[in-house]
Design an enzyme around this catalytic site. Structure first.
Site, short mmCIF file in Angstrom:
data_model
loop_
_atom_site.label_atom_id
_atom_site.label_comp_id
_atom_site.label_asym_id
_atom_site.label_seq_id
_atom_site.Cartn_x
_atom_site.Cartn_y
_atom_site.Cartn_z
N SER A 140 38.83 37.61 36.39
CA SER A 140 38.22 38.78 37.04
C SER A 140 39.31 39.70 37.56
O SER A 140 40.33 39.23 38.09
CB SER A 140 37.35 38.33 38.22
N TYR A 153 35.29 33.36 45.58
CA TYR A 153 35.22 33.75 44.16
C TYR A 153 36.60 34.12 43.62
O TYR A 153 37.03 33.66 42.57
CB TYR A 153 34.24 34.92 44.03
N LYS A 157 39.08 32.64 40.52
CA LYS A 157 39.51 33.45 39.37
C LYS A 157 41.04 33.55 39.32
O LYS A 157 41.63 33.57 38.25
CB LYS A 157 38.86 34.83 39.43
N1 LIG Z 1 30.28 41.69 35.15
C1 LIG Z 1 31.47 41.95 35.66
O1 LIG Z 1 31.76 43.10 36.03
C2 LIG Z 1 32.50 40.88 35.78
C3 LIG Z 1 33.69 41.21 36.42
C4 LIG Z 1 34.68 40.26 36.55
C5 LIG Z 1 34.47 38.97 36.05
N2 LIG Z 1 33.30 38.66 35.44
C6 LIG Z 1 33.17 37.28 34.94
O2 LIG Z 1 32.65 37.30 33.62
C7 LIG Z 1 31.90 36.10 33.38
C8 LIG Z 1 30.52 36.48 32.86
O3 LIG Z 1 29.88 37.29 33.83
P1 LIG Z 1 28.58 38.16 33.54
O4 LIG Z 1 28.73 39.41 34.33
O5 LIG Z 1 28.30 38.22 32.09
O6 LIG Z 1 27.51 37.24 34.32
P2 LIG Z 1 26.00 36.82 33.99
O7 LIG Z 1 25.47 36.30 35.29
O8 LIG Z 1 25.28 37.91 33.29
O9 LIG Z 1 26.19 35.59 32.97
C9 LIG Z 1 26.75 34.38 33.38
C10 LIG Z 1 26.15 33.27 32.53
O10 LIG Z 1 26.76 32.03 32.94
C11 LIG Z 1 25.74 31.05 33.02
N3 LIG Z 1 26.12 29.99 33.96
C12 LIG Z 1 26.21 30.07 35.31
N4 LIG Z 1 26.53 28.88 35.82
C13 LIG Z 1 26.69 28.02 34.78
C14 LIG Z 1 27.01 26.65 34.68
N5 LIG Z 1 27.23 25.90 35.77
N6 LIG Z 1 27.08 26.10 33.44
C15 LIG Z 1 26.84 26.84 32.34
N7 LIG Z 1 26.51 28.13 32.37
C16 LIG Z 1 26.43 28.73 33.58
C17 LIG Z 1 24.51 31.80 33.50
O11 LIG Z 1 23.32 31.07 33.21
C18 LIG Z 1 24.64 33.11 32.72
O12 LIG Z 1 23.98 33.02 31.48
C19 LIG Z 1 31.85 35.35 34.72
O13 LIG Z 1 32.84 34.33 34.71
C20 LIG Z 1 32.20 36.43 35.73
O14 LIG Z 1 32.79 35.89 36.89
C21 LIG Z 1 32.30 39.57 35.31
#
Ligand SMILES: NC(=O)c1ccc[n+]([C@@H]2O[C@H](COP(=O)([O-])OP(=O)(O)OC[C@H]3O[C@@H](n4cnc5c(N)ncnc54)[C@H](O)[C@@H]3O)[C@@H](O)[C@H]2O)c1
Length: 250
Positions: A140, A153, A157
């Site tokens: 992240s 969090y 990360k």
């Molecule tokens: N969206 C953003 O702007 C952003 C920014 C920085 C980092 N991220 C990172 O990107 C990754 C994806 O994020 P996103 O925005 O697509 O989130 P999202 O919530 O849309 O998707 C996350 C997915 O992970 C699954 N999940 C959660 N806990 C789990 C577990 N214990 N075992 C298996 N699956 C699990 C959820 O069911 C979901 O389908 C994450 O690691 C998040 O921290 C996202």
């Protein structure tokens, strides 16, 4: 069994993981879409197959080593050795530092940091055996900048970035690259949930105005970078932090 190389994407049922799963299936990998939400993973795998790719959904809770081992064994039975792993599953959290309780800390560490450890320890022997592998960890941009009310969090990360750099040194001689993409401000259900709860410090549109490229990221932006890092041509790139954030962090 297929001749295609096998790729595992955790958290493949939503957002960034969904886009990466679809992209890797399009790139020709036999793609295992793993998620806590099995139904969501099934929808994504079906979508990938409709587009002509090879994909199957598997249920997993990445925070549970036994469940990870069982799910990845099923992946092997279906598609053979795992040569590509994208550690994407993650949960977010907002709490004042002094209000972070042990259960809250333990859960976020279990999913965001122990999950990648369990999945990677399971998959790496296949990559060593093949003399080729690709690992991409989705961290992240908040670990680059810091983020208030997200100490738990951001700590996970930042840990994932450290895991990436250290593992790259160990696995480089074995033909395996390990890189991390720290996304920033990507329009996914996670981001919209944060907006709805008033946790972004303004709307997504307001933040878009403050972003150098003047838009939120798309999950496909992250998928494109992951696809490149997994490609043959990216074999000289390892241990790197490849920001995909519209210029918000440099
Ligand atoms: N969206 C953003 O702007 C952003 C920014 C920085 C980092 N991220 C990172 O990107 C990754 C994806 O994020 P996103 O925005 O697509 O989130 P999202 O919530 O849309 O998707 C996350 C997915 O992970 C699954 N999940 C959660 N806990 C789990 C577990 N214990 N075992 C298996 N699956 C699990 C959820 O069911 C979901 O389908 C994450 O690691 C998040 O921290 C996202």
């Amino acid at each position: 069994m297929t001749e295609r190389r096998t790729a595992v994407v955790t958290g493949g049922g939503s957002g960034i993981g969904r886009a990466i799963s679809l992209r890797l299936a399009e790139d020709g990998f036999a793609t295992a879409v793993l998620d806590l939400n099995e139904e969501a993973a099934q929808v994504v795998a079906e979508e990938a197959r409709q587009k002509g790719g090879e994909a199957t959904a598997f249920a997993v809770d990445v925070s549970d080593r036994a469940k990870v081992d069982a799910a990845l064994e099923k992946v092997r039975e279906t598609y053979g050795p795992i040569l590509v792993l994208v550690n994407n599953a993650g949960i977010t959290g907002f709490k004042e530092f002094l209000k972070i309780t042990d259960p809250v800390w333990d859960r976020i560490v279990a999913v965001n940091l122990s999950g990648p450890l369990y999945c990677t320890q399971n998959a790496v022997p296949d990559m060593i055996e093949a003399g080729w592998g690709r690992i991409v960890n989705i961290s992240s941009s908040s670990a680059q900048s810091g983020q208030q009310y997200m100490v738990h969090y951001v700590s996970t990360k930042a840990g994932l970035i450290g895991m990436t750099k250290s593992l790259a040194l160990e696995l480089g001689p074995k033909g395996i690259t390990v890189n991390t993409i720290p996304p920033g401000f990507v329009d996914t259900p996670m981001l919209r949930a944060s907006e709805e709860r008033g946790l972004l410090g303004g709307s997504v549109d307001k933040h878009a105005d403050l972003t150098p490229v003047r838009r939120p990221g798309k999950p496909e932006d992250i998928a494109a970078a992951a696809s490149f890092l997994i490609s043959e041509e990216a074999g000289y790139i390892t241990g790197q932090v490849i920001g995909v954030n519209g210029g918000r962090n440099t």
